[in-house]
Design a protein around this motif. Structure first.
Motif, PDB file in Angstrom:
ATOM      1  N   ARG A  56      43.416  44.378  13.306  1.00  0.00           N
ATOM      2  CA  ARG A  56      42.188  44.615  12.559  1.00  0.00           C
ATOM      3  C   ARG A  56      41.195  45.446  13.370  1.00  0.00           C
ATOM      4  O   ARG A  56      41.120  45.329  14.589  1.00  0.00           O
ATOM      5  CB  ARG A  56      41.549  43.286  12.163  1.00  0.00           C
ATOM      6  CG  ARG A  56      42.381  42.498  11.173  1.00  0.00           C
ATOM      7  CD  ARG A  56      41.865  41.101  10.970  1.00  0.00           C
ATOM      8  NE  ARG A  56      42.641  40.397   9.952  1.00  0.00           N
ATOM      9  CZ  ARG A  56      42.659  39.089   9.791  1.00  0.00           C
ATOM     10  NH1 ARG A  56      41.923  38.319  10.589  1.00  0.00           N
ATOM     11  NH2 ARG A  56      43.408  38.533   8.849  1.00  0.00           N
ATOM     12  N   LEU A  57      40.424  46.236  12.676  1.00  0.00           N
ATOM     13  CA  LEU A  57      39.387  47.028  13.322  1.00  0.00           C
ATOM     14  C   LEU A  57      38.261  46.124  13.826  1.00  0.00           C
ATOM     15  O   LEU A  57      37.845  45.205  13.124  1.00  0.00           O
ATOM     16  CB  LEU A  57      38.812  48.047  12.327  1.00  0.00           C
ATOM     17  CG  LEU A  57      37.639  48.900  12.836  1.00  0.00           C
ATOM     18  CD1 LEU A  57      38.101  49.860  13.933  1.00  0.00           C
ATOM     19  CD2 LEU A  57      37.002  49.673  11.685  1.00  0.00           C
ATOM     20  N   VAL A  58      37.777  46.392  15.025  1.00  0.00           N
ATOM     21  CA  VAL A  58      36.589  45.727  15.556  1.00  0.00           C
ATOM     22  C   VAL A  58      35.479  46.766  15.641  1.00  0.00           C
ATOM     23  O   VAL A  58      35.666  47.831  16.225  1.00  0.00           O
ATOM     24  CB  VAL A  58      36.850  45.115  16.948  1.00  0.00           C
ATOM     25  CG1 VAL A  58      35.583  44.447  17.489  1.00  0.00           C
ATOM     26  CG2 VAL A  58      37.996  44.107  16.890  1.00  0.00           C
ATOM     27  N   VAL A  59      34.338  46.455  15.039  1.00  0.00           N
ATOM     28  CA  VAL A  59      33.179  47.345  15.085  1.00  0.00           C
ATOM     29  C   VAL A  59      32.073  46.634  15.856  1.00  0.00           C
ATOM     30  O   VAL A  59      31.705  45.503  15.543  1.00  0.00           O
ATOM     31  CB  VAL A  59      32.673  47.714  13.679  1.00  0.00           C
ATOM     32  CG1 VAL A  59      31.464  48.650  13.779  1.00  0.00           C
ATOM     33  CG2 VAL A  59      33.787  48.353  12.858  1.00  0.00           C
ATOM     34  N   TRP A  60      31.544  47.306  16.861  1.00  0.00           N
ATOM     35  CA  TRP A  60      30.490  46.753  17.711  1.00  0.00           C
ATOM     36  C   TRP A  60      29.151  47.349  17.301  1.00  0.00           C
ATOM     37  O   TRP A  60      29.020  48.563  17.157  1.00  0.00           O
ATOM     38  CB  TRP A  60      30.764  47.078  19.173  1.00  0.00           C
ATOM     39  CG  TRP A  60      32.103  46.610  19.654  1.00  0.00           C
ATOM     40  CD1 TRP A  60      33.296  47.281  19.565  1.00  0.00           C
ATOM     41  CD2 TRP A  60      32.398  45.366  20.283  1.00  0.00           C
ATOM     42  NE1 TRP A  60      34.302  46.538  20.100  1.00  0.00           N
ATOM     43  CE2 TRP A  60      33.792  45.357  20.555  1.00  0.00           C
ATOM     44  CE3 TRP A  60      31.627  44.263  20.658  1.00  0.00           C
ATOM     45  CZ2 TRP A  60      34.424  44.281  21.188  1.00  0.00           C
ATOM     46  CZ3 TRP A  60      32.248  43.186  21.277  1.00  0.00           C
ATOM     47  CH2 TRP A  60      33.620  43.205  21.540  1.00  0.00           C
ATOM     48  N   HIS A  95      24.714  51.951  17.049  1.00  0.00           N
ATOM     49  CA  HIS A  95      23.374  51.535  17.462  1.00  0.00           C
ATOM     50  C   HIS A  95      22.463  51.568  16.239  1.00  0.00           C
ATOM     51  O   HIS A  95      22.352  52.600  15.572  1.00  0.00           O
ATOM     52  CB  HIS A  95      22.837  52.454  18.558  1.00  0.00           C
ATOM     53  CG  HIS A  95      23.583  52.336  19.847  1.00  0.00           C
ATOM     54  ND1 HIS A  95      24.801  52.950  20.052  1.00  0.00           N
ATOM     55  CD2 HIS A  95      23.296  51.659  20.985  1.00  0.00           C
ATOM     56  CE1 HIS A  95      25.219  52.663  21.274  1.00  0.00           C
ATOM     57  NE2 HIS A  95      24.340  51.881  21.852  1.00  0.00           N
ATOM     58  N   LYS A  96      21.838  50.434  15.957  1.00  0.00           N
ATOM     59  CA  LYS A  96      20.996  50.330  14.776  1.00  0.00           C
ATOM     60  C   LYS A  96      19.539  50.086  15.151  1.00  0.00           C
ATOM     61  O   LYS A  96      19.238  49.601  16.247  1.00  0.00           O
ATOM     62  CB  LYS A  96      21.482  49.190  13.867  1.00  0.00           C
ATOM     63  CG  LYS A  96      21.355  47.785  14.459  1.00  0.00           C
ATOM     64  CD  LYS A  96      21.869  46.750  13.475  1.00  0.00           C
ATOM     65  CE  LYS A  96      21.799  45.340  14.030  1.00  0.00           C
ATOM     66  NZ  LYS A  96      20.437  44.864  14.297  1.00  0.00           N
ATOM     67  N   THR A  97      18.652  50.401  14.230  1.00  0.00           N
ATOM     68  CA  THR A  97      17.228  50.115  14.419  1.00  0.00           C
ATOM     69  C   THR A  97      16.688  49.232  13.296  1.00  0.00           C
ATOM     70  O   THR A  97      15.517  48.868  13.306  1.00  0.00           O
ATOM     71  CB  THR A  97      16.401  51.420  14.473  1.00  0.00           C
ATOM     72  OG1 THR A  97      16.653  52.188  13.294  1.00  0.00           O
ATOM     73  CG2 THR A  97      16.771  52.242  15.699  1.00  0.00           C
ATOM     74  N   ALA A  98      17.550  48.883  12.342  1.00  0.00           N
ATOM     75  CA  ALA A  98      17.175  47.971  11.255  1.00  0.00           C
ATOM     76  C   ALA A  98      17.831  46.620  11.503  1.00  0.00           C
ATOM     77  O   ALA A  98      18.695  46.483  12.362  1.00  0.00           O
ATOM     78  CB  ALA A  98      17.631  48.538   9.915  1.00  0.00           C
ATOM     79  N   HIS A  99      17.435  45.604  10.744  1.00  0.00           N
ATOM     80  CA  HIS A  99      18.052  44.286  10.907  1.00  0.00           C
ATOM     81  C   HIS A  99      19.524  44.305  10.527  1.00  0.00           C
ATOM     82  O   HIS A  99      20.357  43.733  11.230  1.00  0.00           O
ATOM     83  CB  HIS A  99      17.316  43.236  10.074  1.00  0.00           C
ATOM     84  CG  HIS A  99      15.936  42.947  10.562  1.00  0.00           C
ATOM     85  ND1 HIS A  99      15.668  42.573  11.865  1.00  0.00           N
ATOM     86  CD2 HIS A  99      14.746  42.978   9.934  1.00  0.00           C
ATOM     87  CE1 HIS A  99      14.371  42.369  12.006  1.00  0.00           C
ATOM     88  NE2 HIS A  99      13.777  42.618  10.854  1.00  0.00           N
ATOM     89  N   ASN A 100      19.863  44.922   9.408  1.00  0.00           N
ATOM     90  CA  ASN A 100      21.265  44.939   8.999  1.00  0.00           C
ATOM     91  C   ASN A 100      22.015  46.080   9.674  1.00  0.00           C
ATOM     92  O   ASN A 100      21.421  47.039  10.158  1.00  0.00           O
ATOM     93  CB  ASN A 100      21.380  45.024   7.469  1.00  0.00           C
ATOM     94  CG  ASN A 100      21.095  46.403   6.949  1.00  0.00           C
ATOM     95  OD1 ASN A 100      21.944  47.287   6.990  1.00  0.00           O
ATOM     96  ND2 ASN A 100      19.875  46.632   6.454  1.00  0.00           N
TER      97      ASN A 100
END
Length: 206
Positions: A56-60, A95-100
């Motif tokens: 399965r793919l793992v997304v960090w 890399h995110k800047t929102a909660h989701n």
């Protein structure tokens, strides 16, 4: 949505593990001393190994707050995975800047391109970024499994409490919502509506 913990019925290629914000930033804050599971990275590592074993793919996903000067500001060097976790070759790191994990990243594009329709979510914090990602994923049509004990959270002060109080004062306030109650509330909110709620042992058999 019908609640179930059986993700083994899915083929490996159509399922991805989304690891959300299991990063050093949290360990830099006093509130982490009262976290529900300071060693949550160990449980996440079990999920990662299980996902890789089954192809399965793992997304960090890492949370960033550029220019803030705080623990989530990339300039300070804390926006990195906790010890014991590391991406393998080919595993996306977003890399995110929102909660989701969707709004400010290309997560949905990655999942769509790979034909993924089933997600397993884990990480920090239980009721914030992990729950928000889980809810949005469900609204987008994904079948989501939320691994409750592979998430962690911290006490939440009452909305009327003064900001910036020391942790001891936050914990002494009877209005403070403690991690065990936060996790329980999140499970109630998600189960049967937005996700299948399960545990590491139930999902992996170990």
């Amino acid at each position: 949505m019908t609640a179930t913990t059986d993700t083994t019925a899915h083929t490996p290629a159509d399922t991805a593990l989304i690891v959300i914000d299991v990063q050093e930033s949290f360990r830099q804050r006093e509130s982490w001393q009262a976290a529900s599971d300071p060693d949550v990275a160990g449980k996440v590592a079990v999920l990662v190994d299980h996902a890789r074993l089954h192809g399965r793919l793992v997304v960090w996903v890492l949370h960033t707050e550029p220019g803030t000067g705080g623990a989530f500001d990339p300039a300070l060097g804390h926006v990195r995975l906790m010890e014991g976790l590391a991406p393998a070759a080919g595993e996306p790191v977003l890399h995110k800047t929102a909660h989701n994990a969707f709004t400010t990243t290309n997560l949905q594009q990655i999942l769509t391109e790979r034909g993924i329709r089933n997600l397993i979510t884990c990480g920090i914090r239980t009721e914030q970024c992990v729950e928000t990602t889980t809810r949005l994923a469900a609204d987008l049509g994904y079948d989501v499994t939320f691994v409750s004990d592979a998430t962690a959270t911290e006490p939440i002060a009452h909305r009327d409490a003064p900001a910036g109080r020391p942790l001891a004062e936050v914990l002494a306030d009877p209005r403070t919502l403690l991690p065990a109650e936060i996790i329980a509330r999140t499970e109630y909110a998600l189960a049967g509506r937005f996700a299948n709620v399960t545990t590491v042992k139930e999902l992996t058999g170990s």
